[in-house]
Scaffold this active site. Structure first.
Site, PDB file in Angstrom:
ATOM      1  N   GLU A  29      -5.204  -3.805  -1.553  1.00 55.56           N
ATOM      2  CA  GLU A  29      -6.628  -3.501  -1.552  1.00 55.56           C
ATOM      3  C   GLU A  29      -6.929  -2.177  -0.850  1.00 55.56           C
ATOM      4  OE1 GLU A  29      -6.005  -6.789   1.604  1.00 55.56           O
ATOM      5  OE2 GLU A  29      -5.072  -6.048  -0.240  1.00 55.56           O
TER       6      GLU A  29
ATOM      7  N   SER B 168       5.580  -6.644   4.386  1.00 60.32           N
ATOM      8  CA  SER B 168       6.165  -6.920   5.701  1.00 60.32           C
ATOM      9  C   SER B 168       6.940  -8.232   5.669  1.00 60.32           C
ATOM     10  CB  SER B 168       5.068  -6.989   6.765  1.00 60.32           C
ATOM     11  OG  SER B 168       4.251  -8.137   6.557  1.00 60.32           O
TER      12      SER B 168
ATOM     13  N   LYS C 155      -1.267  -7.838  -8.462  1.00 55.64           N
ATOM     14  CA  LYS C 155      -2.280  -7.661  -7.420  1.00 55.64           C
ATOM     15  C   LYS C 155      -1.849  -6.505  -6.536  1.00 55.64           C
ATOM     16  CE  LYS C 155      -2.868  -8.664  -3.324  1.00 55.64           C
ATOM     17  NZ  LYS C 155      -3.682  -7.499  -2.851  1.00 55.64           N
TER      18      LYS C 155
ATOM     19  N   GLU D  45       9.178  -3.101  13.533  1.00 60.46           N
ATOM     20  CA  GLU D  45       8.998  -2.153  12.438  1.00 60.46           C
ATOM     21  C   GLU D  45       7.632  -1.491  12.634  1.00 60.46           C
ATOM     22  OE1 GLU D  45       9.200  -1.825   7.578  1.00 60.46           O
ATOM     23  OE2 GLU D  45       8.455  -3.664   8.487  1.00 60.46           O
TER      24      GLU D  45
ATOM     25  N   PHE E 239       0.805  -1.222   0.000  1.00 59.83           N
ATOM     26  CA  PHE E 239       0.000   0.000   0.000  1.00 59.83           C
ATOM     27  C   PHE E 239       0.834   1.266   0.000  1.00 59.83           C
ATOM     28  CE2 PHE E 239       0.674  -0.546   4.608  1.00 59.83           C
ATOM     29  CZ  PHE E 239       0.972   0.754   4.992  1.00 59.83           C
TER      30      PHE E 239
ATOM     31  N   CYS F  98       9.557   1.678   3.547  1.00 55.91           N
ATOM     32  CA  CYS F  98      10.512   0.649   3.961  1.00 55.91           C
ATOM     33  C   CYS F  98      11.923   1.216   4.060  1.00 55.91           C
ATOM     34  CB  CYS F  98      10.485  -0.537   2.999  1.00 55.91           C
ATOM     35  SG  CYS F  98      11.022  -0.128   1.326  1.00 55.91           S
TER      36      CYS F  98
END
Length: 500
Positions: free
Chosen positions: A180, A230, A177, A385, A153, A285
C-alpha cells in the site's frame, strides 16, 4: 500541491468503479507530500475478485493452448520493454529510489518475463514407451487455478515480475496485492497484461492491508501464495496459508554478510560495500549490511569506505542523486533510532547519516549513508534487519571465525566473499549456510533461469522464486500409465499388476 490522485484496484482488466470504505495515503518520499489516496479492499471485495478469477481460469486461460499463451507472453514482454522508463518513474515517485536503480529493477523483472516466454519447453512432461509390455507411461504438469501474490514496497515492479509471468505462463489466474506504500508501478505492469491480450479476470490487482491479506490466505479458491517481506510476516503468511491447505513460498528477511579476506582487492571491496550497502537506501533484502573484515585489513578498508561515502549525493531520485530517501517518515525514524542504539551498545559511529545534506525540495524522508565500526553480535545494529542505509563493520581474526559468524546468523538469504584465492572461494561456497552466494559479486541475485531464495529464517516453504522451481511451484504433476488393448486381449486376473 495538486490534489492527491485516487489509486484503485484493477479487476478484470479495468479500474474498480466502487467506493472504498477505507483508504490510505501514498507519499512522494523525496518531498513528504501526499500524492495519492489508495482504496483498500474489504474481505468481500477480495472474495468477489477471486471468484471472478476462478471463472476466468476455468472458461479461458487454464485450457488455452501453450501456443496461444506464449503469444500473450511475448506481447507482454514487448510492452514492458516499451514502458520501462514510465514504470521506473512511478517507482521513483512512490518508493524514492533513484531513476537508474528503478530502471534496473524493471529490467531485472523483464528477464523473468523473457524466461516465461519459453514455457512450452519449461512445462513439457516426459514419455516412456513400452515401460511394461504394451504399457506407456508419461507425465504432465497442469495449472493450479487461482494463485495469490503479496509483494513488498522495496521492489514494486521486480518482485511481482518474479512471480506473475511464471504463474500466468503456467496457465493460472493471479490476484496480486501490492504494498500500500507504492502500488502504482504494480498496477501499471498489470495493465500491460490486458493490452497484451490476456483474457479479462486472469490478472487482478487488489490494494489493501491486513484485511485483504487475510482474505487471500483464507480463501478456499486460492491454491498457492507467493510472498516477499519481513521474516515475522513471512512466517505468519506461511503458517496461515498452509493451515488453509495452500502451497506457499514466503521469502523473508535477511542480514547479509560480505567477508573480505586479506588478499582481496580492497578498492574493489570498498566499491562493492558502498554499492551493495547503500543502493536503494539499503531497502533491499539482498543489501550488504554486515561487512566482515579480517583484522589486518580492517583499518584500511574502513578508511576506503569512509572516503567513498563522502562523495555520495543523497536527494531526490529524479535529480541524478546517488541515493534517494527512505519510503516513509515512520520507516526513516525507525532506521534512525538504530544510530543511537548502536552507540549505546558500544559500536563506533564512523559516519553519522543524520548529519548529511540532501538535494530535494520539501521535507523528504532522508537519512544519508551511515557507517559503524567495531560492531559485534548482540548489538541491535548487528542482530536486527535494519533495512536502511546503515553498514556495520565486524572484525574477525581469521576466515574460520568469519565463516562461523555468518553461519551462526539466523538469516541465510545472501552472502559474498571478496578474495583472490580460488581455493578459499571454493571452500566458502561449499561451507557457508546461505542460499545465494557471491564470489567478488556483492549482490548475488541469480539470473531468471536460476531460482531466487534463501535458507533458514529467510525462507518459509521449500520452493524458491522463478526459474525451474517457480514453474514447479505454479503447476502440479500428473503421471499417466496407459495401455491400449488389442481385440484379442481378455480374461480376468485379480493379482497385483506387475511389470513384464
Amino acid at each position: 500541491m495538486s490534489n492527491p490522485t485516487r489509486i484503485t484496484h484493477l479487476i478484470a482488466g479495468s479500474p474498480w468503479e466502487g467506493t472504498a470504505e477505507r483508504t490510505s495515503e501514498v507519499f512522494n518520499p523525496a518531498t513528504g507530500e501526499v500524492t495519492g489516496v489508495l482504496d483498500l479492499a474489504s474481505a468481500d471485495l477480495v472474495d468477489e475478485v477471486v471468484t471472478g478469477a476462478k471463472q476466468a481460469w476455468q472458461d479461458s486461460w487454464g485450457s488455452l493452448s501453450l501456443a496461444k499463451r506464449t503469444q500473450v507472453l511475448f506481447k507482454f514482454r514487448e510492452l514492458l520493454h516499451r514502458d520501462r522508463e514510465r514504470i521506473a518513474a512511478l517507482i521513483t515517485a512512490e518508493h524514492g529510489k533513484v531513476l537508474s536503480d528503478a530502471l534496473g529493477e524493471v529490467m531485472r523483472g523483464l528477464e523473468v518475463a523473457e524466461f516465461a516466454c519459453g514455457i512450452p519447453q519449461l512445462i513439457k512432461g516426459g514419455y516412456t514407451e513400452n515401460a511394461s509390455t504394451n504399457v506407456d507411461v508419461y507425465s504432465m504438469r497442469q495449472s493450479l487455478g487461482v494463485v495469490a501474490v503479496i509483494s513488498p514496497f522495496n521492489f514494486p515492479a521486480m518482485v511481482p515480475l518474479w512471480f506473475v509471468p511464471v504463474a500466468i505462463a503456467c496457465g493460472n489466474a493471479v490476484v496480486i496485492k501490492p504494498s500500500e506504500k507504492d502500488p502504482s508501478a504494480t498496477i501499471a505492469v498489470a495493465e500491460l497484461w490486458t493490452e497484451a491480450g490476456l483474457p479479462d479476470g486472469v490478472m487482478n490487482v487488489v490494494n489493501g492491508d491486513k484485511e485483504a491479506v487475510d482474505a487471500l490466505l483464507g480463501h478456499p479458491d486460492i491454491k498457492a501464495v507467493s510472498f516477499v517481506g519481513s521474516t515475522p510476516i513471512a512466517k505468519y503468511v506461511y503458517e496461515t496459508a498452509t493451515a488453509n491447505g495452500k502451497r506457499v513460498q514466503a521469502l523473508g528477511g535477511a542480514k547479509n554478510h560480505m567477508l573480505v579476506l586479506p588478499d582481496a582487492d580492497l578498492d574493489l571491496a570498498a566499491d562493492a560495500a558502498i554499492n551493495a550497502g547503500f543502493g536503494s537506501a539499503g531497502e533491499r533484502c539482498m543489501a550488504i549490511s554486515a561487512l566482515v573484515a579480517v583484522d589486518s585489513i580492517a583499518d584500511e578498508l574502513v578508511e576506503k569506505i569512509k572516503d567513498r561515502m563522502g562523495k555520495l549525493r543523497t536527494g531526490d531520485g529524479t535529480r541524478g542523486s546517488d541515493m534517494g530517501p527512505l519510503v516513509t517518515g515512520a520507516h526513516r525514524d525507525k532506521v534512525t533510532s538504530y544510530l543511537d542504539s548502536g552507540v549505546a551498545d558500544g559500536a563506533s559511529l564512523v559516519v553519522d547519516g543524520r548529519e548529511g545534506t540532501y538535494d530535494a525540495d520539501g521535507d523528504g524522508f532522508f537519512l544519508a549513508p551511515t557507517l559503524f565500526d567495531q560492531v559485534r553480535p548482540g548489538m541491535s545494529v548487528y542482530d536486527d534487519e535494519i533495512f536502511g542505509p546503515v553498514l556495520s563493520v565486524v572484525r574477525v581474526r581469521t576466515y574460520d571465525e568469519g565463516l562461523e559468524l555468518i553461519n551462526a546468523n539466523p538469516y541465510g538469504n545472501g552472502t559474498a566473499i571478496f578474495t583472490n584465492d580460488g581455493g578459499a572461494a571454493r571452500r566458502f561456497q561449499d561451507e557457508v549456510e546461505v542460499g545465494m552466494v557471491g564470489i567478488n559479486v556483492p549482490i548475488p541475485v541469480p539470473v531468471s533461469y536460476y531460482s531466487f531464495g534463501g535458507w533458514k529464517n529467510s525462507l518459509f516453504g521449500d520452493t524458491h522464486a522463478h526459474g525451474t522451481e517457480g514453474v514447479h511451484f505454479y503447476t502440479r504433476g500428473k503421471v499417466v500409465t496407459s495401455r491400449w488393448l488389442d481385440p484379442s486381449h481378455g480374461g480376468l486376473n485379480l493379482g497385483f499388476p506387475q511389470n513384464d
